[in-house]
Design a protein around this motif. Structure first.
Motif, PDB file in Angstrom:
ATOM      1  N   GLN A   1       1.948  12.097  -6.399  1.00  0.00           N
ATOM      2  CA  GLN A   1       2.866  10.995  -6.657  1.00  0.00           C
ATOM      3  C   GLN A   1       4.321  11.436  -6.570  1.00  0.00           C
ATOM      4  O   GLN A   1       5.205  10.631  -6.252  1.00  0.00           O
ATOM      5  CB  GLN A   1       2.583  10.382  -8.031  1.00  0.00           C
ATOM      6  N   ARG A   2       4.581  12.711  -6.830  1.00  0.00           N
ATOM      7  CA  ARG A   2       5.961  13.213  -6.773  1.00  0.00           C
ATOM      8  C   ARG A   2       6.442  13.436  -5.351  1.00  0.00           C
ATOM      9  O   ARG A   2       7.637  13.648  -5.121  1.00  0.00           O
ATOM     10  CB  ARG A   2       6.075  14.515  -7.566  1.00  0.00           C
ATOM     11  N   ASP A   3       5.534  13.399  -4.388  1.00  0.00           N
ATOM     12  CA  ASP A   3       5.890  13.670  -2.992  1.00  0.00           C
ATOM     13  C   ASP A   3       5.995  12.351  -2.224  1.00  0.00           C
ATOM     14  O   ASP A   3       4.987  11.661  -2.031  1.00  0.00           O
ATOM     15  CB  ASP A   3       4.827  14.564  -2.357  1.00  0.00           C
ATOM     16  N   PRO A   4       7.194  11.971  -1.770  1.00  0.00           N
ATOM     17  CA  PRO A   4       7.345  10.707  -1.054  1.00  0.00           C
ATOM     18  C   PRO A   4       6.749  10.736   0.358  1.00  0.00           C
ATOM     19  O   PRO A   4       6.527   9.698   0.971  1.00  0.00           O
ATOM     20  CB  PRO A   4       8.872  10.512  -0.992  1.00  0.00           C
ATOM     21  N   GLY A   5       6.451  11.919   0.853  1.00  0.00           N
ATOM     22  CA  GLY A   5       5.858  12.040   2.182  1.00  0.00           C
ATOM     23  C   GLY A   5       4.398  12.414   2.100  1.00  0.00           C
ATOM     24  O   GLY A   5       3.690  12.033   1.167  1.00  0.00           O
ATOM     25  N   ASN A   6       3.958  13.203   3.084  1.00  0.00           N
ATOM     26  CA  ASN A   6       2.544  13.585   3.141  1.00  0.00           C
ATOM     27  C   ASN A   6       2.320  15.089   2.990  1.00  0.00           C
ATOM     28  O   ASN A   6       1.189  15.558   3.126  1.00  0.00           O
ATOM     29  CB  ASN A   6       1.934  13.117   4.466  1.00  0.00           C
ATOM     30  N   ALA A   7       3.381  15.840   2.703  1.00  0.00           N
ATOM     31  CA  ALA A   7       3.260  17.293   2.641  1.00  0.00           C
ATOM     32  C   ALA A   7       2.274  17.721   1.544  1.00  0.00           C
ATOM     33  O   ALA A   7       1.435  18.600   1.756  1.00  0.00           O
ATOM     34  CB  ALA A   7       4.618  17.934   2.402  1.00  0.00           C
ATOM     35  N   ALA A   8       2.379  17.105   0.366  1.00  0.00           N
ATOM     36  CA  ALA A   8       1.493  17.479  -0.736  1.00  0.00           C
ATOM     37  C   ALA A   8       0.048  17.112  -0.424  1.00  0.00           C
ATOM     38  O   ALA A   8      -0.875  17.865  -0.746  1.00  0.00           O
ATOM     39  CB  ALA A   8       1.943  16.810  -2.033  1.00  0.00           C
ATOM     40  N   LEU A   9      -0.145  15.958   0.212  1.00  0.00           N
ATOM     41  CA  LEU A   9      -1.504  15.543   0.567  1.00  0.00           C
ATOM     42  C   LEU A   9      -2.130  16.509   1.565  1.00  0.00           C
ATOM     43  O   LEU A   9      -3.289  16.910   1.413  1.00  0.00           O
ATOM     44  CB  LEU A   9      -1.487  14.132   1.147  1.00  0.00           C
ATOM     45  N   ILE A  10      -1.362  16.889   2.585  1.00  0.00           N
ATOM     46  CA  ILE A  10      -1.877  17.839   3.574  1.00  0.00           C
ATOM     47  C   ILE A  10      -2.217  19.161   2.900  1.00  0.00           C
ATOM     48  O   ILE A  10      -3.266  19.761   3.148  1.00  0.00           O
ATOM     49  CB  ILE A  10      -0.846  18.057   4.694  1.00  0.00           C
ATOM     50  N   ALA A  11      -1.322  19.611   2.004  1.00  0.00           N
ATOM     51  CA  ALA A  11      -1.533  20.894   1.335  1.00  0.00           C
ATOM     52  C   ALA A  11      -2.760  20.866   0.431  1.00  0.00           C
ATOM     53  O   ALA A  11      -3.556  21.812   0.421  1.00  0.00           O
ATOM     54  CB  ALA A  11      -0.289  21.261   0.518  1.00  0.00           C
ATOM     55  N   VAL A  12      -2.928  19.786  -0.326  1.00  0.00           N
ATOM     56  CA  VAL A  12      -4.073  19.737  -1.239  1.00  0.00           C
ATOM     57  C   VAL A  12      -5.375  19.543  -0.463  1.00  0.00           C
ATOM     58  O   VAL A  12      -6.427  20.052  -0.862  1.00  0.00           O
ATOM     59  CB  VAL A  12      -3.885  18.650  -2.318  1.00  0.00           C
ATOM     60  N   ASN A  13      -5.325  18.818   0.655  1.00  0.00           N
ATOM     61  CA  ASN A  13      -6.514  18.707   1.507  1.00  0.00           C
ATOM     62  C   ASN A  13      -6.972  20.088   1.959  1.00  0.00           C
ATOM     63  O   ASN A  13      -8.164  20.422   1.901  1.00  0.00           O
ATOM     64  CB  ASN A  13      -6.219  17.839   2.725  1.00  0.00           C
ATOM     65  N   ARG A  14      -6.020  20.885   2.401  1.00  0.00           N
ATOM     66  CA  ARG A  14      -6.359  22.229   2.871  1.00  0.00           C
ATOM     67  C   ARG A  14      -6.805  23.111   1.713  1.00  0.00           C
ATOM     68  O   ARG A  14      -7.748  23.904   1.845  1.00  0.00           O
ATOM     69  CB  ARG A  14      -5.157  22.846   3.578  1.00  0.00           C
ATOM     70  N   GLY A  15      -6.140  22.974   0.566  1.00  0.00           N
ATOM     71  CA  GLY A  15      -6.504  23.784  -0.592  1.00  0.00           C
ATOM     72  C   GLY A  15      -7.912  23.500  -1.074  1.00  0.00           C
ATOM     73  O   GLY A  15      -8.678  24.423  -1.368  1.00  0.00           O
ATOM     74  N   CYS A  16      -8.260  22.219  -1.154  1.00  0.00           N
ATOM     75  CA  CYS A  16      -9.622  21.855  -1.558  1.00  0.00           C
ATOM     76  C   CYS A  16     -10.641  22.397  -0.566  1.00  0.00           C
ATOM     77  O   CYS A  16     -11.678  22.951  -0.961  1.00  0.00           O
ATOM     78  CB  CYS A  16      -9.752  20.334  -1.650  1.00  0.00           C
ATOM     79  N   ALA A  17     -10.359  22.236   0.715  1.00  0.00           N
ATOM     80  CA  ALA A  17     -11.276  22.730   1.739  1.00  0.00           C
ATOM     81  C   ALA A  17     -11.475  24.232   1.604  1.00  0.00           C
ATOM     82  O   ALA A  17     -12.596  24.742   1.760  1.00  0.00           O
ATOM     83  CB  ALA A  17     -10.759  22.376   3.132  1.00  0.00           C
ATOM     84  N   GLU A  18     -10.397  24.959   1.305  1.00  0.00           N
ATOM     85  CA  GLU A  18     -10.499  26.407   1.149  1.00  0.00           C
ATOM     86  C   GLU A  18     -11.351  26.778  -0.062  1.00  0.00           C
ATOM     87  O   GLU A  18     -12.197  27.689   0.002  1.00  0.00           O
ATOM     88  CB  GLU A  18      -9.105  27.019   1.010  1.00  0.00           C
ATOM     89  N   ALA A  19     -11.142  26.086  -1.189  1.00  0.00           N
ATOM     90  CA  ALA A  19     -11.908  26.404  -2.401  1.00  0.00           C
ATOM     91  C   ALA A  19     -13.381  26.071  -2.227  1.00  0.00           C
ATOM     92  O   ALA A  19     -14.263  26.857  -2.606  1.00  0.00           O
ATOM     93  CB  ALA A  19     -11.322  25.650  -3.595  1.00  0.00           C
ATOM     94  N   PHE A  20     -13.660  24.907  -1.644  1.00  0.00           N
ATOM     95  CA  PHE A  20     -15.064  24.520  -1.440  1.00  0.00           C
ATOM     96  C   PHE A  20     -15.752  25.503  -0.495  1.00  0.00           C
ATOM     97  O   PHE A  20     -16.888  25.922  -0.728  1.00  0.00           O
ATOM     98  CB  PHE A  20     -15.158  23.110  -0.855  1.00  0.00           C
ATOM     99  N   GLU A  21     -15.050  25.873   0.564  1.00  0.00           N
ATOM    100  CA  GLU A  21     -15.611  26.811   1.538  1.00  0.00           C
ATOM    101  C   GLU A  21     -15.842  28.179   0.906  1.00  0.00           C
ATOM    102  O   GLU A  21     -16.838  28.846   1.184  1.00  0.00           O
ATOM    103  CB  GLU A  21     -14.660  26.941   2.727  1.00  0.00           C
ATOM    104  N   ALA A  22     -14.916  28.604   0.034  1.00  0.00           N
ATOM    105  CA  ALA A  22     -15.061  29.905  -0.614  1.00  0.00           C
ATOM    106  C   ALA A  22     -16.333  29.962  -1.453  1.00  0.00           C
ATOM    107  O   ALA A  22     -17.042  30.973  -1.465  1.00  0.00           O
ATOM    108  CB  ALA A  22     -13.844  30.198  -1.489  1.00  0.00           C
ATOM    109  N   VAL A  23     -16.634  28.869  -2.150  1.00  0.00           N
ATOM    110  CA  VAL A  23     -17.861  28.824  -2.953  1.00  0.00           C
ATOM    111  C   VAL A  23     -19.083  28.842  -2.042  1.00  0.00           C
ATOM    112  O   VAL A  23     -20.026  29.610  -2.261  1.00  0.00           O
ATOM    113  CB  VAL A  23     -17.874  27.573  -3.854  1.00  0.00           C
TER     114      VAL A  23
END
Length: 249
Positions: A70-92
């Motif tokens: 919500q603090r990000d008016p653009g899509n940078a945070a969404l792109i970053a969290v999408n990648r972060g989640c994918a990395e964590a799920f893949e790591a498991v």
């Protein structure tokens, strides 16, 4: 944000990774990457033969930090969290040794991605599992919920954003044991220790073999889902729905 790693002296070959991010373990972008790094490091350690994934605080995992988005008016945070989640799920999923998830309280959103990719789940009696994505302006992790429940139940849970209890998952065979909350870590450690008594080389070969015969490519499937989350964001739908977060009556 804390992701801690411990090697209990009374459980040879077991590594316990604990997430503690108050108040509800809703992880920011860096949290997902820290978790991924910890799981990968444990899997690479030749002395580790099983990983227990646990959490401190009020529940196992409440997904992503909506306020960060919500603090990000653009899509940078969404792109970053999408990648972060994918990395964590893949790591498991790709961890070189089996991963046992110890789940108490709520396991929502990204939490489903973690436990859905784990090799075994031990849960407390108060544990609930669900994907509130449609109520949060997002999509995703149906890939992982489908590993926990049958197809039609997965769709019903997804479309309604309802939760399912640990006892119900036990009936579907996706949870190994359901125990009182006070006994959760002991139960998870008991299973992990039993696994860790096997030959370490054979365990790693077995993990690779089981992943190799999996009928679904979980990483590709999840990234496909995430594309629709981004489409919802570009259309403005995600932001409109996300802005209602925390304002429900």
């Amino acid at each position: 944000m804390t992701v801690s790693t411990a090697y209990p002296a009374d459980a040879e070959g077991v590594c316990v990774i604990t997430v503690d991010h108050p108040p509800v373990n809703a992880l920011p972008v860096r949290g997902w990457y820290e978790l991924a790094d910890a799981v990968r490091a444990a899997g690479r350690d030749p002395e580790v033969r099983c990983v227990v994934l646990a959490a401190a605080g009020r529940g196992f995992n409440a997904g992503v930090d909506i306020k960060e988005l919500q603090r990000d008016p653009g899509n940078a945070a969404l792109i970053a969290v999408n990648r972060g989640c994918a990395e964590a799920f893949e790591a498991v999923y790709a961890c070189e040794v089996p991963v046992v998830a110890a789940v108490r309280g709520f396991c929502l959103g990204g939490g489903i991605g973690l436990v859905g990719n784990a090799d075994a789940i031990v849960a407390s009696e108060d544990a609930v599992f669900g994907l509130p994505e449609l109520d949060r302006g997002a999509l995703g992790a149906a890939t992982h919920l489908a590993r926990l429940v049958p197809q039609h139940l997965m769709r019903t849970l997804y479309f309604t954003a309802r939760t399912v209890t640990a006892t119900e998952l036990l009936a579907h065979g996706s949870v190994w044991r359901v125990v009182p909350a006070a006994e959760l870590l002991d139960a998870a450690m008991e299973l992990a220790s039993e696994i860790a008594r096997k030959d370490g080389h054979l365990l790693r070969l077995a993990k690779a073999a089981l992943n190799g015969i999996d009928p679904v490519d979980v990483r590709r499937s999840y990234r496909f889902e995430q594309g629709f989350t981004f489409e919802a964001s570009l259309a403005g739908t995600a932001g409109r729905v996300r802005d209602t977060f925390g304002k429900e009556a």
